[in-house]
Design a protein around this motif. Sequence first.
Motif, short mmCIF file in Angstrom:
data_model
loop_
_atom_site.label_atom_id
_atom_site.label_comp_id
_atom_site.label_asym_id
_atom_site.label_seq_id
_atom_site.Cartn_x
_atom_site.Cartn_y
_atom_site.Cartn_z
N LYS A 165 8.06 15.86 15.81
CA LYS A 165 7.97 16.01 14.76
C LYS A 165 9.04 15.03 13.45
O LYS A 165 8.94 13.61 14.47
CB LYS A 165 9.35 16.73 14.14
CG LYS A 165 9.50 18.35 15.04
CD LYS A 165 10.57 19.17 14.97
CE LYS A 165 10.59 20.45 15.31
NZ LYS A 165 12.18 20.97 15.26
N PRO A 166 8.26 14.77 13.33
CA PRO A 166 8.21 13.89 12.14
C PRO A 166 10.35 13.04 12.31
O PRO A 166 11.26 13.52 12.17
CB PRO A 166 7.87 13.80 10.46
CG PRO A 166 7.14 14.31 10.43
CD PRO A 166 7.72 15.48 11.74
N GLY A 167 10.53 12.04 12.49
CA GLY A 167 11.62 10.75 12.48
C GLY A 167 11.86 11.43 14.50
O GLY A 167 13.18 11.04 14.93
N GLY A 168 11.75 12.16 15.06
CA GLY A 168 11.24 12.31 16.64
C GLY A 168 11.78 11.51 17.28
O GLY A 168 10.90 9.91 16.51
N ILE A 169 12.41 11.40 18.45
CA ILE A 169 12.76 10.36 19.45
C ILE A 169 11.90 10.40 20.64
O ILE A 169 11.83 11.09 21.14
CB ILE A 169 14.18 10.09 19.58
CG1 ILE A 169 14.27 9.37 17.69
CG2 ILE A 169 14.52 8.42 20.05
CD1 ILE A 169 16.07 8.82 17.90
#
Length: 225
Positions: free
Chosen positions: A136-140
């Motif tokens: 997901k966007p911002g996932g690490i």
Amino acid sequence: MDAVKLHDLNAGVFNKRYEEKNSFKDRLSVWINLFKKYFSDNSKIMELGCGPGLMTKELLKMGNHVDAIDGAGKMIEIAKKNIGDLTSVNFTEAYISKEFLSKYEDNSYDNFISSSVLEYIKDFDSILDEVNRILKPGGIFIFSIPNKQSLFRIVERITYKLFKKPSYVKFIFTQKSKSEIQKLQQKGWKILDIVFNGEVPYYSKLTAFLPGQYQKTMMIVIIRK
């Protein structure tokens, strides 16, 4: 024989290292601290190479859901025993590849981890591209990779080239330097941290005077989509 079969045959030995060797205990401690620092509770996480499940267990204790992937069936058996009654985990026995990851939907996982796996995969870049797509966007993504610049790795490569020793080197396809990891920014990743880690008996004491970039055998890389 490939790296997966090697780990399948030695699954019990690998598990015991976390019980008996301080270097493995320290390594697990470092990873746990990174989970606490970078991951929110109740995240959906994919683990590429769960091994004996000790990192899986820590993620589950934090309240996360984990899809744990490993090519070695014996590793998964041990992981299930180590995890015990903890739920919110799904195990899949599969080789980690671009083809395997391609079945997962875009933007469907909060975070990824992968400890001591990506070095055995030839197409490192394709795996990272797939992880980026699935996150997901911002996932690490937290992963480890052999530190190409460490004195130990340099000697290891020379020794293998000359004498074919140590034999496990034949399974290692990918090592990275700090500068090579930093180039991931050109692919849209944001580098949050690079942690130099990894102890080797005798070598680590003899080279303790070196900066971590040249002394530690591994890098733990934390990147954000």
